[in-house]
Design a protein around this motif. Structure first.
Motif, mmCIF file in Angstrom:
data_model
loop_
_atom_site.group_PDB
_atom_site.id
_atom_site.type_symbol
_atom_site.label_atom_id
_atom_site.label_comp_id
_atom_site.label_asym_id
_atom_site.label_seq_id
_atom_site.Cartn_x
_atom_site.Cartn_y
_atom_site.Cartn_z
ATOM 1 N N LYS A 49 -44.774 27.588 42.165
ATOM 2 C CA LYS A 49 -43.939 28.459 41.342
ATOM 3 C C LYS A 49 -42.497 27.957 41.335
ATOM 4 O O LYS A 49 -42.075 27.168 42.174
ATOM 5 N N LYS A 50 -41.758 28.428 40.339
ATOM 6 C CA LYS A 50 -40.315 28.235 40.230
ATOM 7 C C LYS A 50 -39.938 26.754 40.329
ATOM 8 O O LYS A 50 -40.479 25.927 39.613
ATOM 9 N N GLU A 51 -39.006 26.423 41.229
ATOM 10 C CA GLU A 51 -38.507 25.043 41.248
ATOM 11 C C GLU A 51 -39.590 24.058 41.666
ATOM 12 O O GLU A 51 -39.553 22.893 41.263
ATOM 13 N N TRP A 52 -40.553 24.500 42.458
ATOM 14 C CA TRP A 52 -41.647 23.606 42.840
ATOM 15 C C TRP A 52 -42.552 23.315 41.638
ATOM 16 O O TRP A 52 -43.006 22.200 41.443
ATOM 17 N N GLN A 53 -42.790 24.323 40.840
ATOM 18 C CA GLN A 53 -43.559 24.101 39.615
ATOM 19 C C GLN A 53 -42.830 23.134 38.696
ATOM 20 O O GLN A 53 -43.437 22.219 38.113
ATOM 21 N N ALA A 54 -41.524 23.305 38.554
ATOM 22 C CA ALA A 54 -40.745 22.395 37.712
ATOM 23 C C ALA A 54 -40.854 20.958 38.220
ATOM 24 O O ALA A 54 -41.008 20.014 37.439
ATOM 25 N N ALA A 55 -40.800 20.785 39.546
ATOM 26 C CA ALA A 55 -40.900 19.443 40.120
ATOM 27 C C ALA A 55 -42.260 18.826 39.833
ATOM 28 O O ALA A 55 -42.357 17.627 39.503
ATOM 29 N N TRP A 56 -43.327 19.602 39.923
ATOM 30 C CA TRP A 56 -44.665 19.091 39.625
ATOM 31 C C TRP A 56 -44.787 18.712 38.148
ATOM 32 O O TRP A 56 -45.447 17.732 37.804
ATOM 33 N N LEU A 57 -44.148 19.484 37.286
ATOM 34 C CA LEU A 57 -44.230 19.178 35.854
ATOM 35 C C LEU A 57 -43.439 17.914 35.521
ATOM 36 O O LEU A 57 -43.868 17.110 34.686
ATOM 37 N N VAL A 58 -42.291 17.731 36.157
ATOM 38 C CA VAL A 58 -41.543 16.492 35.956
ATOM 39 C C VAL A 58 -42.355 15.307 36.448
ATOM 40 O O VAL A 58 -42.412 14.251 35.807
ATOM 41 N N ASN A 59 -43.029 15.475 37.570
ATOM 42 C CA ASN A 59 -43.865 14.389 38.084
ATOM 43 C C ASN A 59 -45.015 14.075 37.133
ATOM 44 O O ASN A 59 -45.404 12.912 36.970
ATOM 45 N N ALA A 60 -45.563 15.110 36.486
ATOM 46 C CA ALA A 60 -46.634 14.876 35.510
ATOM 47 C C ALA A 60 -46.141 13.999 34.370
ATOM 48 O O ALA A 60 -46.872 13.131 33.874
ATOM 49 N N ILE A 61 -44.898 14.193 33.942
ATOM 50 C CA ILE A 61 -44.327 13.352 32.887
ATOM 51 C C ILE A 61 -44.249 11.905 33.366
ATOM 52 O O ILE A 61 -44.603 10.970 32.645
ATOM 53 N N ARG A 62 -43.803 11.709 34.589
ATOM 54 C CA ARG A 62 -43.683 10.351 35.140
ATOM 55 C C ARG A 62 -45.039 9.651 35.221
ATOM 56 O O ARG A 62 -45.107 8.420 35.223
ATOM 57 N N CYS A 63 -46.106 10.450 35.328
ATOM 58 C CA CYS A 63 -47.454 9.892 35.456
ATOM 59 C C CYS A 63 -48.234 9.935 34.146
ATOM 60 O O CYS A 63 -49.458 9.731 34.143
ATOM 61 N N GLN A 306 -42.222 24.595 29.017
ATOM 62 C CA GLN A 306 -42.181 25.311 30.295
ATOM 63 C C GLN A 306 -40.931 24.960 31.094
ATOM 64 O O GLN A 306 -40.337 25.830 31.760
ATOM 65 N N LEU A 307 -40.508 23.709 31.043
ATOM 66 C CA LEU A 307 -39.299 23.322 31.766
ATOM 67 C C LEU A 307 -38.057 23.935 31.138
ATOM 68 O O LEU A 307 -37.112 24.303 31.849
ATOM 69 N N GLU A 308 -38.037 24.063 29.816
ATOM 70 C CA GLU A 308 -36.903 24.740 29.190
ATOM 71 C C GLU A 308 -36.849 26.205 29.613
ATOM 72 O O GLU A 308 -35.773 26.757 29.851
ATOM 73 N N HIS A 309 -38.019 26.833 29.733
ATOM 74 C CA HIS A 309 -38.047 28.216 30.208
ATOM 75 C C HIS A 309 -37.515 28.301 31.637
ATOM 76 O O HIS A 309 -36.776 29.241 31.996
ATOM 77 N N HIS A 310 -37.875 27.319 32.468
ATOM 78 C CA HIS A 310 -37.378 27.308 33.845
ATOM 79 C C HIS A 310 -35.854 27.207 33.870
ATOM 80 O O HIS A 310 -35.195 27.868 34.687
ATOM 81 N N VAL A 311 -35.293 26.397 32.970
ATOM 82 C CA VAL A 311 -33.853 26.162 32.962
ATOM 83 C C VAL A 311 -33.092 27.323 32.339
ATOM 84 O O VAL A 311 -32.044 27.747 32.848
ATOM 85 N N THR A 312 -33.616 27.874 31.235
ATOM 86 C CA THR A 312 -32.862 28.858 30.453
ATOM 87 C C THR A 312 -33.381 30.285 30.576
ATOM 88 O O THR A 312 -32.679 31.227 30.203
ATOM 89 N N GLY A 313 -34.623 30.427 31.044
ATOM 90 C CA GLY A 313 -35.225 31.759 31.075
ATOM 91 C C GLY A 313 -35.817 32.177 29.755
ATOM 92 O O GLY A 313 -36.301 33.309 29.618
ATOM 93 N N ARG A 314 -35.829 31.266 28.771
ATOM 94 C CA ARG A 314 -36.354 31.594 27.446
ATOM 95 C C ARG A 314 -37.315 30.491 26.996
ATOM 96 O O ARG A 314 -37.125 29.317 27.327
ATOM 97 N N TYR A 315 -38.317 30.884 26.221
ATOM 98 C CA TYR A 315 -39.219 29.920 25.607
ATOM 99 C C TYR A 315 -38.673 29.516 24.240
ATOM 100 O O TYR A 315 -38.341 30.387 23.416
ATOM 101 N N ALA A 316 -38.584 28.231 23.989
ATOM 102 C CA ALA A 316 -38.169 27.748 22.682
ATOM 103 C C ALA A 316 -39.384 27.663 21.770
ATOM 104 O O ALA A 316 -40.531 27.580 22.215
ATOM 105 N N ALA A 317 -39.140 27.659 20.474
ATOM 106 C CA ALA A 317 -40.217 27.447 19.518
ATOM 107 C C ALA A 317 -40.803 26.057 19.734
ATOM 108 O O ALA A 317 -40.090 25.104 20.074
#
Length: 324
Positions: A49-63, A306-317
């Motif tokens: 959850k939260k920052e750990w989820q964001a870190a896993w998602l960034v890692n998914a991009i790298r992979c 999902q990462l934008e939501h983590h950063v801003t608290g809002r979902y973008a279109a």
């Protein structure tokens, strides 16, 4: 033979393979209900959850192997995809995450698009992967499939995603499968070879294990689930069985072989699920792009959202996160 040390393959190193050894897989038994139960509980027993989820998602991009394999691919589409690979996250998201730069693991295209991708990615350090060998069915004479590998490598591909002849697996003709993959490995030269097993066509999890082991014995640097064109593509039970094969091969030879699930994965939740599988079954080393790739395209859009939501608290279109 139990090796004293296990090591992963650098980009300049290849899996040397071993002679075909049916004893490693002939009598393998796979408990399908147990594999399905294990796969079903992976994501329920561990959550991030939260920052750990964001870190896993960034890692998914790298992979991620950011991919376009459509009949209407054009050089412009490939160049746009390469631009996305160079900067998969918008500046506002990078700033919010405190990151300077993130890139995808590779860009994967058809052989005729390799030169375009190589030029578009020059200086980025992002390798170009090319499907080859009559993708997706592989039903071409072997000499033509080998010629396609040679062409893609000549155009600058550093990774080659080959497809196997499914009939060899269904007929239990392991020597034919071994010889085919070994010839493809030789044609690829210094390029890393990812062997696509098309697991949705292999009928049983026992066949998946056996095909995985033969491909690795023949020198594959990665084993990959699917082309994305089968009726059933990457699933967690299939990936679990392939991960166990990777582990067994490493225990016998001392080599760590990479894994690439592909096809049908579209969400950030999927990206986390497959990383949990890697961590649980193989350890943290398989959360790096030299040993793990996600074959995906549309998944990146949801991860960015999902990462934008983590950063801003809002979902973008979703239109704000177009791939190309």
């Amino acid at each position: 033979m139990q090796a004293e040390a296990v090591h992963s393959l650098s980009r300049n190193e290849r899996n040397p393979g071993v002679p075909l050894t049916p004893d490693w897989f002939d009598h393998i038994a796979v408990n399908t209900p147990a594999a399905e139960r294990r796969a079903a509980t992976l994501t329920t027993r561990r959550t991030v959850k939260k920052e750990w989820q964001a870190a896993w998602l960034v890692n998914a991009i790298r992979c991620m192997d950011l991919t376009t394999l459509s009949g209407d691919d054009t050089p412009d589409r490939v160049r746009r995809l390469c631009a996305k690979a160079r900067q998969p996250l918008a500046d506002r998201i990078l700033v919010g995450l405190g990151l300077d730069r993130v890139t995808t693991g590779a860009v994967c295209v058809y052989p005729t698009m390799v030169s375009t991708a190589v030029k578009a990615l020059a200086g980025s350090g992002i390798p170009v992967a090319s499907v080859a060998t009559g993708f997706p069915a592989g039903l071409m004479p072997l000499n033509l499939r080998l010629a396609e590998i040679l062409y893609a490598v000549d155009q600058g591909a550093e990774e080659i995603d080959i497809v196997i002849t499914r009939a060899h697996v269904l007929d239990g003709n392991w020597s034919a499968l071994y010889d085919e993959v070994a010839a493809m490995r030789e044609a690829a030269g210094a390029a890393h070879l990812k062997a696509i097993l098309a697991t949705g066509d292999l009928k049983t999890l026992r066949n998946v294990y056996k095909a995985s082991m033969v491909a690795m014995q023949a020198g594959a640097d990665f084993i990959k689930t699917s082309t994305g064109k089968e009726g059933v593509n990457a699933t967690l039970p299939v990936s679990l069985v392939m991960a166990r094969a990777l582990r067994d091969y490493g225990a016998r030879t001392g080599f760590r072989i990479g894994f690439k699930p592909a096809g049908g994965m579209k969400t950030a939740k999927d990206a986390i699920a497959w990383q949990i599988l890697m961590k649980e079954e193989l350890g943290n080393d398989w959360l790096r792009p030299d040993l793990f790739r996600l074959g995906a395209s549309s998944m990146l859009g949801d991860i960015e959202r999902q990462l934008e939501h983590h950063v801003t608290g809002r979902y973008a279109a979703s239109s704000r996160h177009a791939l190309a």
